[in-house]
Design a protein around this motif. Structure first.
Motif, PDB file in Angstrom:
ATOM      1  N   PHE A 195      10.006   9.818  -6.348  1.00 24.43           N
ATOM      2  CA  PHE A 195      10.549   8.489  -6.119  1.00 24.43           C
ATOM      3  C   PHE A 195      10.436   7.710  -7.422  1.00 24.43           C
ATOM      4  CE2 PHE A 195       9.782   9.202  -1.518  1.00 24.43           C
ATOM      5  CZ  PHE A 195      10.986   8.726  -1.024  1.00 24.43           C
ATOM      6  N   PRO A 196      11.260   6.675  -7.601  1.00 21.74           N
ATOM      7  CA  PRO A 196      11.121   5.866  -8.817  1.00 21.74           C
ATOM      8  C   PRO A 196       9.817   5.075  -8.775  1.00 21.74           C
ATOM      9  CG  PRO A 196      12.668   4.848  -7.301  1.00 21.74           C
ATOM     10  CD  PRO A 196      12.308   6.177  -6.714  1.00 21.74           C
ATOM     11  N   TRP A 197       9.471   4.504  -9.913  1.00 19.87           N
ATOM     12  CA  TRP A 197       8.304   3.622  -9.999  1.00 19.87           C
ATOM     13  C   TRP A 197       8.665   2.300  -9.342  1.00 19.87           C
ATOM     14  CZ3 TRP A 197       3.361   4.285 -11.249  1.00 19.87           C
ATOM     15  CH2 TRP A 197       2.583   3.141 -11.438  1.00 19.87           C
ATOM     16  N   PHE A 198       7.795   1.790  -8.479  1.00 17.12           N
ATOM     17  CA  PHE A 198       8.063   0.545  -7.765  1.00 17.12           C
ATOM     18  C   PHE A 198       7.240  -0.596  -8.355  1.00 17.12           C
ATOM     19  CE2 PHE A 198       8.934   3.940  -4.720  1.00 17.12           C
ATOM     20  CZ  PHE A 198      10.215   3.611  -4.336  1.00 17.12           C
ATOM     21  N   ASP A 199       7.863  -1.723  -8.555  1.00 14.54           N
ATOM     22  CA  ASP A 199       7.208  -2.938  -9.026  1.00 14.54           C
ATOM     23  C   ASP A 199       6.540  -3.583  -7.804  1.00 14.54           C
ATOM     24  OD1 ASP A 199       6.537  -5.543  -9.736  1.00 14.54           O
ATOM     25  OD2 ASP A 199       8.359  -5.859 -10.907  1.00 14.54           O
TER      26      ASP A 199
ATOM     27  N   VAL B  80       0.832  -1.204   0.000  1.00 10.94           N
ATOM     28  CA  VAL B  80       0.000   0.000   0.000  1.00 10.94           C
ATOM     29  C   VAL B  80       0.864   1.250   0.000  1.00 10.94           C
ATOM     30  CG1 VAL B  80      -1.650   1.336   1.372  1.00 10.94           C
ATOM     31  CG2 VAL B  80      -1.999  -1.117   1.050  1.00 10.94           C
ATOM     32  N   MET B  81       1.897   1.272   0.837  1.00  8.51           N
ATOM     33  CA  MET B  81       2.768   2.454   0.911  1.00  8.51           C
ATOM     34  C   MET B  81       3.488   2.687  -0.419  1.00  8.51           C
ATOM     35  SD  MET B  81       2.242   3.546   3.958  1.00  8.51           S
ATOM     36  CE  MET B  81       3.551   4.536   4.587  1.00  8.51           C
ATOM     37  N   TYR B  82       4.017   1.632  -1.006  1.00  6.87           N
ATOM     38  CA  TYR B  82       4.697   1.780  -2.296  1.00  6.87           C
ATOM     39  C   TYR B  82       3.708   2.140  -3.408  1.00  6.87           C
ATOM     40  CZ  TYR B  82       9.281   0.246  -0.611  1.00  6.87           C
ATOM     41  OH  TYR B  82      10.491   0.155   0.040  1.00  6.87           O
ATOM     42  N   SER B  83       2.469   1.672  -3.315  1.00 11.41           N
ATOM     43  CA  SER B  83       1.484   2.046  -4.339  1.00 11.41           C
ATOM     44  C   SER B  83       1.133   3.529  -4.230  1.00 11.41           C
ATOM     45  CB  SER B  83       0.234   1.172  -4.263  1.00 11.41           C
ATOM     46  OG  SER B  83      -0.480   1.403  -3.078  1.00 11.41           O
ATOM     47  N   VAL B  84       1.097   4.059  -3.020  1.00  6.24           N
ATOM     48  CA  VAL B  84       0.882   5.506  -2.848  1.00  6.24           C
ATOM     49  C   VAL B  84       2.043   6.266  -3.487  1.00  6.24           C
ATOM     50  CG1 VAL B  84       0.764   7.387  -1.152  1.00  6.24           C
ATOM     51  CG2 VAL B  84      -0.556   5.293  -0.789  1.00  6.24           C
TER      52      VAL B  84
END
Length: 189
Positions: free
Chosen positions: A137-141, A75-79
């Motif tokens: 921030f970069p895009w996270f997989d 959830v945090m990385y999707s935000v």
């Protein structure tokens, strides 16, 4: 874990997308879960019941059933991915997340002296060196986030008070939805 890894990778390939978030529930065999779940109840219906909310809370040690803490990471990385799409600079993204997680809101008090998220909470040192002041921030997989340790995994492990706070936020957000839905028939709705 291997099954989860295969499922996540197959789903990622099938959908041709890396932004897949799904909660991972683990159930203990000798638990009262069947009584709580009650035959025929959907997950959405079950998550309106306070006892179910309590026992599914991530980071909560006494749970008879547990939502995998990796879900919070996803959830945090999707935000952060949404903020990346909006081209929000990483330092403002951190401000947004810290305000979201630690500011008082709708009857939930703020945690005293919280350990705030920093760049190091989400990315490793080589990536930090590549971030300029105005870069997002970069895009996270997210498929990878769900199956691998991330800097946030370590951050959660070394800050147990943060784990307790996030568990509290999870419970309060679901309980608040329950309270709000009880009033959905008022005011001509």
């Amino acid at each position: 874990m291997l099954l989860l890894l295969c499922f996540s990778l197959r789903l990622k390939n099938l959908l041709a997308h890396s932004s897949i978030v799904r909660p991972h529930y683990f159930f203990h065999r000798k638990s009262a879960w069947p009584k709580l779940w009650q035959s025929g109840r959907t997950p959405v219906e079950a998550l309106k019941i306070q006892k179910v909310i309590e026992v599914t809370s991530p980071f909560k040690k006494a749970s008879i059933s547990c939502l995998d803490p990796k879900w919070f990471e996803e959830v945090m990385y999707s935000v952060l991915n949404v903020l990346h799409l909006l081209k929000v600079p990483h330092h403002l993204s951190l401000d947004i997340l810290n305000d979201l997680m630690f500011s008082p809101s709708q009857g939930v008090e703020a945690i005293d002296n919280p350990t705030l998220f920093t760049r190091e909470s989400f990315v490793n040192a080589p990536c930090i060196q590549l971030l300029s002041n105005n870069s997002p921030f970069p895009w996270f997989d997210l498929a990878s986030v769900s199956i691998r340790d991330t800097p946030l995994t370590k951050f959660f492990l070394i800050h147990p008070r943060l784990q307790q706070h996030l568990s509290f936020i999870y419970r309060m957000s679901l309980l608040r939805k329950k309270q709000l839905s009880e009033y959905s028939d008022c005011c001509g709705r």
